[in-house]
Design an enzyme around this catalytic site. Structure first.
Site, PDB file in Angstrom:
ATOM      1  N   GLY A  72      36.797  35.535  41.497  1.00 28.08           N
ATOM      2  CA  GLY A  72      37.047  36.357  40.328  1.00 28.08           C
ATOM      3  C   GLY A  72      37.716  35.378  39.232  1.00 28.08           C
ATOM      4  O   GLY A  72      37.344  34.138  38.998  1.00 28.08           O
TER       5      GLY A  72
ATOM      6  N   SER B  52      49.691  41.851  33.420  1.00 20.60           N
ATOM      7  CA  SER B  52      48.591  42.944  33.074  1.00 20.60           C
ATOM      8  C   SER B  52      49.113  44.028  32.122  1.00 20.60           C
ATOM      9  O   SER B  52      50.205  44.190  31.850  1.00 20.60           O
ATOM     10  CB  SER B  52      48.286  43.597  34.559  1.00 20.60           C
ATOM     11  OG  SER B  52      47.674  44.971  34.301  1.00 20.60           O
TER      12      SER B  52
ATOM     13  N   GLY C 244      44.672  31.906  44.202  1.00 21.51           N
ATOM     14  CA  GLY C 244      43.500  32.610  43.977  1.00 21.51           C
ATOM     15  C   GLY C 244      42.493  32.304  43.348  1.00 21.51           C
ATOM     16  O   GLY C 244      41.681  32.801  43.031  1.00 21.51           O
ATOM     17  N   ALA C 245      42.140  31.025  43.698  1.00 25.03           N
ATOM     18  CA  ALA C 245      41.014  30.175  43.053  1.00 25.03           C
ATOM     19  C   ALA C 245      39.558  30.185  43.736  1.00 25.03           C
ATOM     20  O   ALA C 245      38.698  29.743  43.063  1.00 25.03           O
ATOM     21  CB  ALA C 245      41.340  28.452  42.995  1.00 25.03           C
ATOM     22  N   ASN C 246      39.437  31.324  44.732  1.00 19.69           N
ATOM     23  CA  ASN C 246      37.918  31.156  45.228  1.00 19.69           C
ATOM     24  C   ASN C 246      37.202  32.360  44.944  1.00 19.69           C
ATOM     25  O   ASN C 246      35.857  32.432  45.236  1.00 19.69           O
ATOM     26  CB  ASN C 246      38.280  31.442  46.939  1.00 19.69           C
ATOM     27  CG  ASN C 246      38.872  32.700  47.317  1.00 19.69           C
ATOM     28  OD1 ASN C 246      40.061  32.618  47.416  1.00 19.69           O
ATOM     29  ND2 ASN C 246      38.209  33.823  47.373  1.00 19.69           N
TER      30      ASN C 246
ATOM     31  N   TYR D 247      51.969  48.685  41.682  1.00 13.34           N
ATOM     32  CA  TYR D 247      51.277  47.609  40.954  1.00 13.34           C
ATOM     33  C   TYR D 247      51.899  47.517  39.451  1.00 13.34           C
ATOM     34  O   TYR D 247      52.017  46.347  39.115  1.00 13.34           O
ATOM     35  CB  TYR D 247      49.936  48.092  40.798  1.00 13.34           C
ATOM     36  CG  TYR D 247      48.913  47.024  39.945  1.00 13.34           C
ATOM     37  CD1 TYR D 247      48.725  45.717  40.553  1.00 13.34           C
ATOM     38  CD2 TYR D 247      48.395  47.158  38.626  1.00 13.34           C
ATOM     39  CE1 TYR D 247      47.981  44.833  39.952  1.00 13.34           C
ATOM     40  CE2 TYR D 247      47.895  46.322  38.158  1.00 13.34           C
ATOM     41  CZ  TYR D 247      47.653  45.078  38.495  1.00 13.34           C
ATOM     42  OH  TYR D 247      46.741  44.183  38.091  1.00 13.34           O
TER      43      TYR D 247
ATOM     44  N   GLY E   7      40.245  33.490  39.073  1.00 13.39           N
ATOM     45  CA  GLY E   7      40.790  32.133  39.648  1.00 13.39           C
ATOM     46  C   GLY E   7      39.607  31.145  39.735  1.00 13.39           C
ATOM     47  O   GLY E   7      39.777  29.756  39.409  1.00 13.39           O
TER      48      GLY E   7
END
Length: 304
Positions: A27, A151, A23-25, A176, A29
């Protein structure tokens, strides 16, 4: 030495180290990938979208022109994609740190291509599978670590073993929270197994507190419109929210089994430090049961 008041300025030089950040693209990440690349690491960006990954790498190179990065196609909601991503990473000369950052939050009930409820599938099962597939590769790395992102929501979570797929009932928040509790149960059980196997790999976890990122895109629109103007009062920026992840992934003197989060406002904001999870996250029997179920659902068997 216990980590406290950790910020991006505390990340040491990472020259020669290789990180996979999911998820590095965008936020958290993106912020983690950017900082690590700036410190000299080779960063593999595990992302669903090639266009978004390429745009993120281009942005990072405007600040760090010599950044060493590679896009790894990865959709945690598709176990075949997870397998393919792990194969690509295994072809790298080395892997030192796996940063399991990617996740989704409170979407309408959806099923993945594998037929699993999406929040449990993406946040836990995909992470579980990727970690297991890369464990042997990590064991060959330098001071290797697995970082799993949880979280504060884990505190209200409960694993519904009788309805893991949310076929009987579905609550966006409840599922969640369940997935985030699963992340911590996974980390602590992995830590126990790695210690028993005398493995060099550290298993650690983190949570970002409350950070202003795209993760909240499924929040009700009216709530976002009310909160957005005052987010700075009680939310970390994405860059600040990345501090616990950076502490877990690159902090010095980190020990296996530690859990990092913000240090202020009941773990909502501030520099990173070691924090305590709710006691349910450390219970051994649910963790073992979840491990067995996760291996069955993903088809991934760990080497420890």
């Amino acid at each position: 030495m216990t980590i406290s008041n950790f910020t991006d300025s505390d990340v040491p030089d990472q020259d020669g180290r290789v990180f996979l950040v999911t998820g590095a693209n965008s936020g958290l990440g993106y912020q983690v990938a950017k900082l690590l690349a700036g410190r000299g690491a080779r960063v593999l960006l595990g992302c669903r979208s090639a266009d978004k990954a390429e745009a993120a790498m281009a942005d990072i190179r405007t600040v760090y022109p010599e950044a060493d990065m590679r896009f790894i196609p990865l959709d945690l909601g598709d176990l075949r994609s997870v397998q393919a991503a792990a194969q690509r990473v295994s072809e790298e000369p080395r892997l030192d740190v796996l940063v399991n950052n990617a996740g989704i939050m409170m979407p309408p009930r959806e099923e993945t291509v594998d037929g699993f409820e999406s929040q449990f599938a993406v946040n836990h099962l995909g992470t579980f599978a990727l970690t297991g597939l890369l464990l042997d590769k990590l064991a060959q790395g330098r001071s290797p670590r697995v970082v799993i992102t949880s979280s504060m929501a884990h505190r209200s979570g409960a694993i519904d073993f009788d309805d893991l797929n949310a076929e009987k009932s579905y609550s966006r928040w409840g599922r969640y929270a369940m997935s985030k509790l699963a992340n911590l149960l996974h980390m602590y059980e992995l830590d126990r197994r790695l210690r028993a196997a005398d493995s060099p790999i550290l298993a650690v976890a983190c949570h970002p507190g409350v950070a202003d990122t795209e993760l909240a895109r499924h929040f009700p629109g009216f709530l976002l419109s009310v909160l957005r103007p005052v987010t700075g009062l009680f939310m970390n920026t994405a860059a600040q929210g990345a501090w616990p992840t950076l502490a877990a992934a690159a902090g010095q003197d980190v020990e296996s089994g530690q859990y990092f989060g913000p240090s202020r406002n009941n773990e909502w904001t501030g520099p990173a430090r070691e924090v305590r999870p709710r006691s349910t996250a450390k219970r051994i029997e649910p963790a073992k049961r979840l491990w067995a179920v996760s291996q069955e659902m993903t088809g991934v068997t760990y080497s420890v």
